[in-house]
Design a protein around this motif. Structure first.
Motif, short mmCIF file in Angstrom:
data_model
loop_
_atom_site.label_atom_id
_atom_site.label_comp_id
_atom_site.label_asym_id
_atom_site.label_seq_id
_atom_site.Cartn_x
_atom_site.Cartn_y
_atom_site.Cartn_z
N MET A 1 3.83 19.20 105.64
CA MET A 1 3.74 20.53 106.22
C MET A 1 5.02 20.84 106.99
SD MET A 1 1.84 23.18 106.76
CE MET A 1 1.51 24.46 107.91
N GLU A 2 5.47 19.87 107.77
CA GLU A 2 6.67 20.11 108.57
C GLU A 2 7.89 20.37 107.68
OE1 GLU A 2 9.48 17.85 111.84
OE2 GLU A 2 7.41 17.20 111.60
N VAL A 5 7.78 23.95 106.49
CA VAL A 5 8.16 24.86 107.56
C VAL A 5 9.67 24.82 107.75
CG1 VAL A 5 7.94 25.36 110.03
CG2 VAL A 5 5.92 24.71 108.71
N ARG A 6 10.25 23.63 107.73
CA ARG A 6 11.69 23.48 107.90
C ARG A 6 12.45 24.23 106.80
NH1 ARG A 6 11.98 18.17 108.05
NH2 ARG A 6 11.96 18.10 110.30
N TRP A 27 11.56 29.33 113.22
CA TRP A 27 10.57 28.27 113.05
C TRP A 27 9.15 28.84 113.18
CZ3 TRP A 27 11.22 23.29 111.52
CH2 TRP A 27 10.11 22.45 111.62
N LEU A 28 8.92 29.66 114.21
CA LEU A 28 7.59 30.24 114.43
C LEU A 28 7.21 31.18 113.28
CD1 LEU A 28 7.72 30.94 118.26
CD2 LEU A 28 6.46 29.13 117.09
N GLU A 31 6.26 29.03 110.33
CA GLU A 31 4.92 28.45 110.51
C GLU A 31 3.83 29.47 110.24
OE1 GLU A 31 5.07 24.87 113.78
OE2 GLU A 31 5.00 26.92 114.54
N SER A 32 4.00 30.68 110.74
CA SER A 32 2.96 31.69 110.54
C SER A 32 2.86 32.11 109.08
CB SER A 32 3.20 32.91 111.44
OG SER A 32 4.38 33.57 111.07
N ALA A 35 1.12 29.23 107.22
CA ALA A 35 -0.30 29.18 107.59
C ALA A 35 -1.07 30.29 106.87
CB ALA A 35 -0.45 29.31 109.10
#
Length: 102
Positions: A1-2, A5-6, A27-28, A31-32, A35
Motif C-alpha cells: 500500500m505504501e 501511495v509513494r 502524499w495526502l 492516499e485519499s 483509498a
C-alpha cells in the motif's frame, strides 16, 4: 500500500511541475485517491502458487456465452424483400449461334 501511495504521490508531483515543499500535500492526496479506488474497486484475488491458481480457476464460474437474437419472421421477410429490390437485374447470357447442318 505504501509503495502505491509513494508512486501516486510522485506522479502528482510530476503532474504539477515538480514544485518544492508540497510533498506532504501530494502524499495526502495520493492516499485519499488510492483509498477511494480501493472502496470502489472489486476485490482481486492474488495467486501465489500454481496450485492456488488451479483451485481459483476451478472455482470460478464459467463465462456466459451470448447467443444471437433471431429475427422475427416479418423482419426476415422485409430484409429479403429489400435485398431483392436492391439487386440489379441479371444480364442476359449470350446465345450460341446454331451451326449449319451439313
Amino acid at each position: 500500500m505504501e509503495q502505491r501511495v509513494r508512486e501516486r504521490a510522485y506522479a502528482i508531483w510530476v503532474e504539477e511541475g515538480c514544485p518544492d515543499g508540497q510533498d506532504g500535500d501530494h502524499w495526502l492526496r495520493a492516499e485519499s485517491e488510492i483509498a477511494a479506488l480501493l472502496r470502489t474497486a472489486p476485490p482481486t484475488i492474488e495467486v501465489d502458487t500454481e496450485e492456488t491458481a488451479v483451485a481459483v480457476a476451478e472455482d470460478a464460474p464459467a463465462p456466459v456465452r451470448k447467443t444471437r437474437a433471431r429475427k422475427a419472421p416479418a423482419q426476415t421477410a422485409r430484409a429479403e424483400a429489400g435485398a431483392a429490390a436492391a439487386k440489379p437485374p441479371a444480364k442476359p447470357r449470350a446465345r450460341r449461334k446454331a451451326e449449319p447442318a451439313t
